[in-house]
Design an enzyme around this catalytic site. Structure first.
Site, PDB file in Angstrom:
ATOM      1  CG  HIS A 307      -2.059   0.928   1.092  1.00  0.00           C
ATOM      2  ND1 HIS A 307      -1.958   2.278   1.328  1.00  0.00           N
ATOM      3  CD2 HIS A 307      -3.336   0.707   0.681  1.00  0.00           C
ATOM      4  CE1 HIS A 307      -3.119   2.839   1.090  1.00  0.00           C
ATOM      5  NE2 HIS A 307      -3.978   1.915   0.696  1.00  0.00           N
ATOM      6  CG  ASP A 364      -8.813  -4.079  -2.821  1.00  0.00           C
ATOM      7  OD1 ASP A 364      -9.999  -3.939  -2.479  1.00  0.00           O
ATOM      8  OD2 ASP A 364      -8.159  -3.206  -3.404  1.00  0.00           O
TER       9      ASP A 364
END
Ligand code: ACO
Length: 428
Positions: A307, A364
């Site tokens: 991320h 996700d």
């Protein structure tokens, strides 16, 4: 700490004020840099060190794995909140009272019909069209069906545009899925809660009564809350920058949907599931795929890992992982790809490549497993993300317009040819 930062360029020294946030984040305000230095700018590809705005909506600390909307922790919101009240808090600043929530819901319901002619646009798409492309087009089309531009100085106008899109967007989401499945394009029911109604619009069959499964409803509520905002990510920045040209809310949202579609952003949830399926089909050898992800000559990346901001566990991933376990158990679903996901996570958490780069599972990684258990087709996963992100995009657009932010227009350093003469075509 001093309140200014000094910059030395050659013999000249410049001073710039520091800006401090309520959580003590610090930025250098370089608003006067170009003017003061006779044309020097900063360059920061991917905006890794650049703040685009001051915002009072969402706080996240990527090092500590903290995420809060309007000061409320994501853990508490996901545990105790409902999606609509979280949406209200994001858009209007505080959690609503019972009356405020009731009025918000009732206003949304009163605006939830979509012009029936929009169905003609849906009809024109091939069934093979990706739902994100369809959703982005339909959202943009809403501008044509609602052509009056919002007067951002009118609180009433702003409020009306918010409830309008909160009412119509779930209809577009449902139609996007139903078109693909060859089901009639329906409307929901005003007697249902916001999330219950989304499920009815998506899943109701024309030949049977629709019943809400509370496990699925609670899981969807949680997933929508977890996706509702994430400060200046790629799609939100897109919404803000498109809106900064005073393009309308629906047009700005449509651009945000397109930005979300990419596999490095919201499209990762579809990519994760496809990756887990591919690993399963290939015999379930997670080590082979870990090696591929680490091989710099192989374009493969472990989807759902890493991320831009979190250098620790994504707090949303922790909540979703637990929810995935519970939902699958409650629904009695045994999904072999959950085992593969767990295996990959365990290996990554001790692998020096992932540890050194601080690559942890992101939001996700597990969400697709829940969506699949809920009966949502893989190509719809990113659409579900967009549905959750809607209040965040609205809140950010509203904040940007109310603060009268200037048009977003970055500069560049030109690296092309210097001036050259135009040669006639026969001389080139
Ligand atoms: N698999 C393997 N290696 C990775 C991964 C991954 N998923 N993510 C990052 N890396 C490596 C990079 O190759 C790079 O290695 P290097 O330093 O040796 O060159 C290093 O980790 C840093 O990665 P960057 O790409 O520079 O980090 P950035 O902040 O630009 O990218 C991103 C973040 C796009 C999320 C990236 O981690 C990625 O592609 N992840 C997979 C896609 C994904 O899951 N996206 C969803 C993000 S969450 C969301 O948007 C909702």
């Amino acid at each position: 700490m001093s309140n200014t930062a000094k910059l030395q360029i050659g013999d000249n020294s410049y001073e710039f004020p520091l800006v401090k946030g309520t959580e003590n984040e610090v930025a250098i305000n370089i608003k006067t840099l170009r003017g003061a230095t006779n044309g020097v700018i900063t360059i920061d590809p991917g905006f890794k060190n650049t703040g685009s705005c001051e915002s009072a909506i969402t706080f996240l600390d990527g090092e500590k794995g903290v995420l809060r909307y309007r000061g409320y922790s994501i853990e508490e919101l996901a545990d105790k909140g409902g999606f609509l009240e979280v949406a209200y808090a994001l858009i209007f600043g505080d959690l609503p009272t019972e009356e405020q929530l009731e009025k918000f819901h009732s206003d949304i319901k009163s605006k939830s019909l979509v012009d029936d002619d929009v169905k003609k646009i849906v009809d024109a798409f091939p069934k093979t069209a990706h739902p994100m492309g369809v959703l982005s087009s339909l959202t943009s089309a809403l501008t044509a069906f609602n052509p009056t531009s919002v007067n951002v100085d009118s609180e009433e106008d702003m409020y009306n545009s918010v409830v309008k899109i909160m009412g119509k967007f779930p209809v577009l989401v449902a139609w996007t899925m139903r078109k693909k499945q060859g089901l009639p394009l329906n409307y929901g029911s005003k007697s249902l809660g916001y999330v219950d109604n989304i499920l009815k619009m998506m899943f109701e069959q024309p030949n049977e009564d629709f019943k809400i499964n509370p496990i699925i409803k609670n899981a969807l509520d949680k997933l929508l809350i977890l996706h509702a905002d994430h400060e200046q990510n790629c799609s939100t920045s897109t919404v803000r920058i498109v809106g900064s040209s005073h393009a309308g809310l629906f047009a700005s949202l449509s651009a945000g949907i397109s930005a979300l579609w990419g596999p490095l952003h919201g499209g990762a949830n579809q990519a994760v599931l496809e990756m887990l399926e591919a690993i399963k089909e290939d015999g379930g050898d997670t080590k082979k795929y870990m090696a591929k992800a680490k091989d710099k000559n192989d374009p493969f990346r472990l989807m759902g890992f890493g991320h831009r901001v979190y250098k620790n566990f994504d707090p949303r991933a922790k909540i979703i992982k637990k929810a995935a376990d519970e939902v699958l158990k409650d629904l009695g679903v045994e999904d072999p790809i959950l085992e593969i996901a767990r295996g990959l996570e365990q290996e990554a958490l001790i692998d020096p490549y992932f540890v050194d780069r601080k690559l942890y599972p992101n939001v996700d990684f597990y969400s697709g497993i829940i969506y699949r258990a809920m009966g949502i087709p893989v190509e719809m996963f990113t659409v579900m993300f967009a549905l959750g992100r809607l209040p965040g995009w609205i809140a950010q657009w509203k904040e940007m317009r109310l603060k009268k932010e200037p048009i977003g227009r970055p500069r560049q350093i030109y690296t092309g040819e210097n001036h050259r003469d135009f040669l006639d075509i026969n001389k080139r």
